[in-house]
Design a protein around this motif. Structure first.
Motif, mmCIF file in Angstrom:
data_model
loop_
_atom_site.group_PDB
_atom_site.id
_atom_site.type_symbol
_atom_site.label_atom_id
_atom_site.label_comp_id
_atom_site.label_asym_id
_atom_site.label_seq_id
_atom_site.Cartn_x
_atom_site.Cartn_y
_atom_site.Cartn_z
ATOM 1 N N MET A 382 -83.957 -21.202 -130.991
ATOM 2 C CA MET A 382 -83.895 -22.559 -131.780
ATOM 3 C C MET A 382 -84.487 -23.564 -130.906
ATOM 4 S SD MET A 382 -83.426 -24.080 -134.545
ATOM 5 C CE MET A 382 -82.644 -22.621 -135.621
ATOM 6 N N ILE A 383 -85.529 -23.895 -131.757
ATOM 7 C CA ILE A 383 -86.193 -24.902 -130.673
ATOM 8 C C ILE A 383 -85.499 -26.523 -130.991
ATOM 9 C CG2 ILE A 383 -88.375 -26.661 -130.790
ATOM 10 C CD1 ILE A 383 -89.875 -23.987 -131.820
ATOM 11 N N VAL A 384 -85.215 -27.025 -129.872
ATOM 12 C CA VAL A 384 -84.676 -28.286 -129.869
ATOM 13 C C VAL A 384 -85.788 -29.563 -129.657
ATOM 14 C CG1 VAL A 384 -82.799 -29.693 -128.556
ATOM 15 C CG2 VAL A 384 -82.717 -27.420 -128.745
ATOM 16 N N ILE A 385 -86.449 -29.431 -128.700
ATOM 17 C CA ILE A 385 -87.732 -30.440 -128.571
ATOM 18 C C ILE A 385 -88.940 -29.656 -128.339
ATOM 19 C CG2 ILE A 385 -88.460 -32.066 -127.211
ATOM 20 C CD1 ILE A 385 -85.663 -32.725 -126.015
ATOM 21 N N ARG A 386 -89.825 -30.088 -129.055
ATOM 22 C CA ARG A 386 -91.324 -29.576 -128.913
ATOM 23 C C ARG A 386 -92.352 -30.658 -129.013
ATOM 24 N NH1 ARG A 386 -93.675 -29.233 -134.354
ATOM 25 N NH2 ARG A 386 -92.113 -29.408 -136.063
ATOM 26 N N TYR A 387 -93.567 -30.341 -128.606
ATOM 27 C CA TYR A 387 -94.678 -31.460 -128.038
ATOM 28 C C TYR A 387 -94.966 -32.265 -129.142
ATOM 29 C CZ TYR A 387 -98.702 -33.342 -125.702
ATOM 30 O OH TYR A 387 -99.605 -34.121 -125.311
ATOM 31 N N ALA A 388 -94.972 -31.720 -130.524
ATOM 32 C CA ALA A 388 -95.316 -32.627 -131.721
ATOM 33 C C ALA A 388 -94.488 -33.817 -131.545
ATOM 34 C CB ALA A 388 -95.147 -31.846 -132.898
ATOM 35 N N GLU A 389 -93.009 -33.690 -131.441
ATOM 36 C CA GLU A 389 -92.240 -34.715 -131.271
ATOM 37 C C GLU A 389 -92.658 -35.838 -130.044
ATOM 38 O OE1 GLU A 389 -87.647 -35.963 -130.175
ATOM 39 O OE2 GLU A 389 -88.027 -33.920 -130.362
ATOM 40 N N VAL A 390 -93.163 -35.387 -128.983
ATOM 41 C CA VAL A 390 -93.577 -36.268 -128.135
ATOM 42 C C VAL A 390 -94.692 -37.212 -128.395
ATOM 43 C CG1 VAL A 390 -94.587 -36.397 -125.571
ATOM 44 C CG2 VAL A 390 -92.683 -34.768 -126.406
ATOM 45 N N LEU A 391 -95.677 -36.629 -129.032
ATOM 46 C CA LEU A 391 -96.846 -37.175 -129.776
ATOM 47 C C LEU A 391 -96.493 -38.172 -130.665
ATOM 48 C CD1 LEU A 391 -99.226 -34.144 -130.182
ATOM 49 C CD2 LEU A 391 -99.294 -35.965 -128.503
ATOM 50 N N LEU A 392 -95.537 -37.994 -131.828
ATOM 51 C CA LEU A 392 -95.063 -38.802 -132.717
ATOM 52 C C LEU A 392 -94.213 -40.158 -132.070
ATOM 53 C CD1 LEU A 392 -94.576 -36.629 -135.746
ATOM 54 C CD2 LEU A 392 -96.350 -38.158 -135.150
ATOM 55 N N THR A 393 -93.408 -39.727 -131.207
ATOM 56 C CA THR A 393 -92.617 -40.764 -130.270
ATOM 57 C C THR A 393 -93.295 -41.607 -129.485
ATOM 58 O OG1 THR A 393 -90.512 -39.031 -129.706
ATOM 59 C CG2 THR A 393 -90.960 -40.554 -128.336
ATOM 60 N N TYR A 394 -94.289 -41.110 -128.814
ATOM 61 C CA TYR A 394 -95.384 -42.060 -128.185
ATOM 62 C C TYR A 394 -96.097 -42.953 -129.368
ATOM 63 C CZ TYR A 394 -99.874 -43.395 -125.952
ATOM 64 O OH TYR A 394 -101.081 -44.147 -125.699
ATOM 65 N N ALA A 395 -96.467 -42.330 -130.548
ATOM 66 C CA ALA A 395 -97.107 -43.101 -131.480
ATOM 67 C C ALA A 395 -96.174 -44.165 -132.112
ATOM 68 C CB ALA A 395 -97.663 -42.250 -132.658
ATOM 69 N N GLU A 396 -94.871 -43.843 -132.483
ATOM 70 C CA GLU A 396 -94.198 -44.638 -133.007
ATOM 71 C C GLU A 396 -93.810 -45.768 -131.877
ATOM 72 O OE1 GLU A 396 -89.815 -45.221 -134.916
ATOM 73 O OE2 GLU A 396 -90.420 -43.214 -134.585
ATOM 74 N N ALA A 397 -93.592 -45.409 -130.687
ATOM 75 C CA ALA A 397 -93.211 -46.757 -129.639
ATOM 76 C C ALA A 397 -94.426 -47.437 -129.620
ATOM 77 C CB ALA A 397 -92.922 -46.092 -128.183
ATOM 78 N N LYS A 398 -95.678 -47.149 -129.672
ATOM 79 C CA LYS A 398 -96.712 -48.265 -129.390
ATOM 80 C C LYS A 398 -96.729 -48.786 -130.758
ATOM 81 C CE LYS A 398 -100.420 -47.350 -127.247
ATOM 82 N NZ LYS A 398 -100.978 -47.922 -125.974
#
Length: 529
Positions: A382-398
């Protein structure tokens, strides 16, 4: 981990004490555990494997969508129905208790960290093992603060007497502890593992949880920096969104943190809650019409936009491919037949048997039932964190800092294009307001059924807008059994009516069994003491 963690944990079962009245009291106290166990690196590894055991569970991740506007949990005894409809209480016999499992895990982490230093072994390896345990402890505190707000913070094992009088610590202090821990341990963790160690805590996992919490607490500048550190570690998006969640593709380069399972020995035994009865499942988790409507058309327009191409008579045609990859809808070819929940003579009829009460099924994780010999006994991680989340996290923070540059579009475009969607239309999505709307929608459809939507609702404070009122499902009508063609003529089915109290429902009630033992805990606002 998959090959050794859970087998070795059973060595430790005899070292852990019987359950005490207060579930904070989990200190292993017998003489063997504190004197004989720590004689070698193998002993320390066995103890750490015990710490890993039960650090999270796929059931909790899957069902979190039922607290949001993404899904409805139709069986109240599964623990999430009352949390989703606003009727939760501290003494709910079917309520979900994440408090006691979290503190049981924390106590195991504290026990390990208090004792491992006495082990004669390589110091660098010992430091790494301690970092793994510190991550697992930080993860529990992250979860506790997200669900309960202020919670007791302890970094040592507690006696029964101490546990019964411990006070709560403010959410801001606990969250700062988590961020400090994750920042400190990240350099001490490997970037990756191989062989039997695949699945253990990595540097990317520590940084990714840190970035998630920084986003959730509006520390946007820090979040951008942390996200950039993760993006430099070599992760990448898996080529196929639909196949990302299949068992043959687990441990791919998109996965940053997951819960490892192995059929028979330590199975993922909850996938059967998603298919309906004719597929051997229970239809427990029911996607909502609101979730279905959030997917764009495949031309990048929302279904509400003019000239989008959306047709109410053919509502599932020409949509974002993630819709058909994540949800089984009426008329979709699934497991050799056209799914039909909208006619009363069908075995999948929404109002009969163990079938979805919205007429929709989740398809993510169960896109191909032939992947499993037994859907109730699988080895799917069961995936808990994946790289797509990091990309969208970065985008939202920016976006939230107003720094909307090419890197923001590139991050969102990477996620969209992998799914088969066009790049962002920069003439439409140009300012902060429009980009905020876009990235929030992107998070919703990208991570459906992955346990994130509720936490987004909570931090965006949109509960009254999205969690209040009736929960709708598909329209009724007919499905051609030979072609899947739809004839929709009826109204949308209604699954549930919900309430949402913004002064109460962003936090869960502390379980009554905990406040009865420790009066210092009090109760969260709006719930009876």
């Amino acid at each position: 981990m998959k090959k050794h963690t859970y087998l070795l944990f059973f060595v430790l079962v005899g070292l852990l004490p019987a359950c005490q009245k207060d579930l904070l009291d989990k200190n292993p106290k017998d003489a063997y555990s504190n004197s004989s166990l720590w004689s070698s690196e193998a002993d320390a590894q066995a103890a750490l494997n015990g710490v890993y055991s039960g650090w999270d569970d796929n059931y909790q991740i899957l069902y979190m969508d039922a607290i949001s506007d993404n899904a409805y949990s139709q069986y109240y005894w599964e623990g999430y129905t009352s949390l989703g409809n606003g009727s939760a209480s501290p003494s709910d016999p079917y309520g979900t208790d994440r408090w006691s499992p979290a503190y049981s895990a924390i106590q195991k982490c504290n026990w390990f960290l208090q004792n491992v230093d006495q082990t004669p072994m390589d110091e660098a390896k010992k430091t790494q093992m301690k970092a793994e345990a510190r991550f697992l402890r930080a993860y529990q505190y992250y979860t506790l603060t997200q669900l309960y707000g202020d919670v007791p913070l302890t970094t040592k094992t507690l006696s029964l007497e101490e546990a019964n009088v411990i006070n709560k610590t403010s959410i801001t202090e606990v969250q700062q502890f988590v961020l400090d821990e994750l920042g400190a341990i990240a350099p001490e963790l490997p970037v990756s593992y191989s062989g039997n160690e695949v699945g253990k805590i990595t540097r990317g996992a520590a940084l990714s949880l840190k970035a998630r919490l920084e986003l959730y607490t509006a520390r946007y500048a820090d979040c951008i920096t942390t996200s950039e550190q993760i993006m430099a570690l070599g992760y990448s998006l898996f080529s196929s969104y639909a196949d990302l969640f299949r068992i043959q593709n687990e441990n791919n380069r998109e996965v940053i943190l997951d819960i490892q399972y192995r059929a028979n020995d330590h199975p993922n035994s909850n996938l059967g809650v998603m298919p309906s009865s004719t597929f051997g499942g229970w239809g427990s988790l029911c996607p909502t019409q609101a979730l279905v409507d959030s997917y764009e058309m495949n031309n990048g327009k929302t279904i509400a936009e003019l000239n989008s191409g959306y047709d109410e008579k053919e509502p599932y045609k020409n949509r974002d491919p993630r819709l058909s990859a994540s949800i089984v809808f009426p008329g979709q070819l699934y497991e050799g037949k056209y799914y039909n929940p909208i006619e009363s003579n069908s075995g999948d009829y929404y109002n009969g048997g163990n079938n979805s009460k919205t007429g929709y099924l989740y398809k993510k994780f169960t896109s191909d039932l032939s992947d499993y010999d037994d859907i109730w006994n699988t080895g799917l991680n069961m995936i808990v964190i994946r790289y797509a989340e990091v990309l969208l996290t970065y985008a939202e923070a920016k976006i939230e800092t107003g720094a909307i540059d090419n890197s923001v579009y590139d991050a969102i475009d990477a996620v969209r294009q992998r799914a088969g969607m066009p790049k962002v239309n920069r003439s439409v999505y140009a300012g902060q307001t429009a980009m905020r709307e876009l990235v929030r929608r992107e998070r919703r459809v990208e991570f459906a059924l992955e346990g994130l939507r509720w936490f987004d609702i909570k931090r965006w404070k949109i509960g009254p807008q999205v969690r209040e009122g009736k929960v709708y499902g598909t329209r009724l009508g007919k499905v051609d059994p030979k072609t899947g063609a739809l004839t929709l003529s009826g109204d949308h089915v209604e699954a549930e009516s919900r309430t949402f109290d913004a002064g109460r429902d962003y936090l869960w009630p502390i379980p009554r069994k905990e406040t009865d033992v420790n009066n210092n805990l009090g109760q969260n606002p709006g719930y009876p003491n």
